[in-house]
Scaffold this active site. Structure first.
Site: not given
Length: 665
Positions: A34-35, A211-212, A242, A597
């Site tokens: 994503k980043t 973002d998010e 998420q 994770r």
DNA sequence: AATCGTCTGCTTTTT
DNA sequence: GCAGACGATT
């Protein structure tokens, strides 16, 4: 020109990074880069000669913002002028310019949680009837929810919370202070209510990225809508699976119904995962597909199947903790990975205690994520309160904090009267303290003490407000003059405590000097930075290495080679309260976040019994375990694992490792 | 003002 | 089981 290569991206990522105009929704599953896509997209925009100041990237945390800044610096030659900011920092920027339209002064203070609770407590005490009981924390949560949903305080006093909310807002305005929610709420309001302010900001950022996005609340969506130009070049990145901050006002519907807010968006799904094995991903997929309202997606990777995901049944929580710790020790000894690549994830902080005991027993380094922030420590707050009062003399909450710290003969009874008088006179407490009329009602001694105190603040206010003031040394001088450190030392029980508290103060003074060198926001800017980035100071000195112990919430965005996820029991995960509140979906997402994770191995444990509130109570396995696809699972129990023959090679490896350790000394 | 003892009531916590 | 709050005591 730019140091990144677009062809390093997979087709979906490429699509996302090169779609520049119009609304764009990037559904980025866990670990799908994503980043990387956001930063690549910024680089592409810059490559198209978009001026950097027309690009805005908004994140939730300072950590994410900093990371993005760093990554972009590595990709393009000149990233100067880019706007990369958290929601709160962006709103603060808007408010420092325009808040006067709402009747606040632009020197307003930002109240931390503690300040907020203190103020609420006072208001509740003076408002509530004898038989009424309202926890300040409950009121705070309620008010926060109200603000984030855009509810204004009620005009009447029909309910206690409503009345407290109204009085709280009035008090904040009188104190010339805002809380964290106000930063968002007032920024939206000042643009909503004032066309000239709206014109100032609308369209100023031609390209907006968020973002998010699954964690945004109503106010944040409003803010983005207000800022977006026409056509709205709004790119949001997120993963509805998420979304784990619903309890805090986040609206998953923002991402689920994105089309409603920004019609005809281009939608890109990132599903190729670069983090985990397929066994882990299939386990995660099988869980999350049980959630009803979601944007269907399915993660996969090129990393092979990997080891099976283990579900281990434990007799109780003590065995669970010692098993997990000892297994991590064994794995590290076998050279599987360094300590940093292990993590233990749990639902609530209380679960960390048993783990900590075991890690200490085995002398394994660990870092506990979470806990009290640097900013919340008494001595740090004291010094900050001085600075806050100097910049914003109407800030009574900070004033009360320091008026007799160190003790200077102004007692509780005196400040109590000062407060009453200030309410009667409708002025700040500081003004009351300086009125001769008020001082005349005290003994010579007390009046003298108050005069000295007011004079002290006046003196430093004058010095600090001078143009080009060397505020770091001025503050140093003030701390010196009031004898703060000596007083602090006296109040400590042990020499260690004194040392630690003193070094906290020194650290803060150093941070101030450092800020003065690096930035030119003045003392105000320093306080703003600190208020918006409470974790920073702590992380600087807490770069301690070791196994990570962390809650599922805090683990979002992180990854570890080997993950142990403990306490998969009914009542814990899902948490008992989720049943009452109907938030089972969010608990499922929480577990989904935990599972994703893990890079290489994942072990999940559940106990037959657990110590709860001091007594042992039986536990049954989480319903989520039954939802997992069994093909990738290894179901076992503690007893079976303990009686398993150990492989020869691993014995040799751990002996070799132990020898190394002994000889290396 | 400080300290001791009893009572209470229990998620998560980016800013 | 334990922290945090509050009130009674010195």
């Amino acid at each position: 020109m730019s140091r990144f290569r677009l062809f390093d991206l997979n087709p979906a990522q490429h699509d996302a990074a090169t779609t520049l105009e119009g609304p764009l929704l990037i559904l980025a599953g866990a670990g799908t880069g994503k980043t990387r896509v956001i930063t690549a997209r910024i680089a592409v925009l810059l490559g198209h000669d978009v001026p950097p100041h027309q690009i805005l990237a908004v994140t939730f945390t300072n950590k994410a913002a900093n990371e993005m800044r760093d990554r972009i610096k590595g990709m393009v030659d000149d990233a100067k002028g880019l706007n990369i900011s958290t929601f709160h920092a962006l709103c603060l920027r808007i408010l420092r310019v325009s808040i006067e339209k709402l009747g606040y002064k632009n020197t307003f203070s930002i109240y931390s949680e503690g300040d907020q609770l203190g103020l609420l407590k006072k208001i509740i005490n003076r408002t509530s009837a004898q038989d009424e009981n309202l926890e300040p924390a409950v009121a705070k949560a309620w008010i926060s929810k109200a603000k984030n949903n855009g509810w204004r305080p009620p005009e009447d006093d029909e309910t206690l919370v409503g009345s407290v909310y109204r009085q709280y807002q009035i008090a904040l305005k009188q104190l010339n202070a805002v809380d964290f929610d106000d930063l968002l709420m007032l920024a939206v309001r000042v643009m909503d209510d004032h066309e000239d302010v709206r014109d100032l900001w609308r369209g100023r950022f031609r390209y907006i990225m968020v973002d998010e996005f699954q964690d945004t609340n109503k106010l944040q969506l409003d803010l983005v809508t207000l800022l977006a130009g026409d056509p709205p070049n709004v790119c949001v990145v997120g993963d509805d699976d998420q979304s784990i901050y619903g309890w805090r006002g986040a609206e998953v519907s923002n991402i689920l119904d994105f089309e409603r807010y920004f019609p005809n968006p281009h939608i890109v799904k990132l599903e190729q995962n670069y983090r985990s094995t397929n066994a882990i991903l299939r386990t995660a997929n099988s869980l999350i597909k049980n959630n009803p309202r979601r944007r269907p997606k399915s993660l996969w990777s090129d990393n092979g199947d990997g080891e099976k995901v283990r579900i281990v049944q434990m007799p109780d929580d003590r065995v669970e903790a010692s098993f997990v710790t000892e297994e991590i020790q064994r794995m590290q000894m076998e050279n599987l990975a360094p300590w940093e690549e292990f993590a233990v994830l749990y639902r609530m902080n209380a679960q960390s205690r048993l783990l900590e005991n075991n890690f200490r027993r085995l002398k394994i380094p660990y870092r506990l994520v979470g806990g009290k922030s640097f900013y919340d420590r008494r001595e740090v707050k004291d010094v900050l309160a001085y600075l806050s009062v100097i910049l914003n003399p109407t800030d009574d909450v900070s004033l009360f904090r320091i008026v007799n710290t160190p003790a200077r003969g102004i007692s509780g009874a005196t400040t109590e009267r000062a407060m009453e008088q200030s309410i009667a006179d409708k002025c700040s407490v500081f003004e009351t303290l300086r009125s001769e009329e008020f001082l005349a009602t005290f003994t010579k001694k007390t009046a003298g003490a108050i005069r000295d105190f007011a004079a002290l603040l006046d003196r430093y206010e004058t010095r600090i407000l001078e143009p080009a003031a060397d505020f770091a040394s001025i503050v140093n001088a003030m701390v010196e003059e009031i004898g703060y450190l000596e007083d602090l030392k006296r109040s400590c029980k042990t020499p260690e405590e004194a040392l630690s508290r003193e070094s906290n103060v020194r650290e803060m003074l150093n941070a101030l000097a450092d800020y003065q060198e690096r930035k030119d926001g003045g003392l105000q800017g320093f306080l703003d930075d600190l208020a918006l980035d409470q974790k920073k100071e702590e992380e600087d000195d807490d770069q301690a290495k070791g196994v990570t112990l962390i809650t599922l919430h805090a683990a979002k965005g992180l990854e570890f080679s080997h993950v142990h996820l403990i306490g998969l029991e009914e009542g814990l995960l899902p948490h008992a309260r989720s049943k009452l509140e109907g938030t089972l979906d969010e608990e499922r997402r929480l577990l989904y976040v935990g599972i994703t994770r893990a890079r290489k191995t994942l072990t999940m444990t559940h106990c037959n019994s657990r110590l709860k509130f001091g007594n042992t109570s039986p536990c049954s396995p989480s319903i989520f375990i039954r939802e997992l696809a069994t093909d990738d699972l290894e179901l076992t129990n503690h007893h079976a694992l303990m009686n398993q023959p150990v492989e020869d090679s691993s014995v040799r490896a751990s002996f070799a490792r132990m020898r190394e350790m002994l000889e290396g000394k």
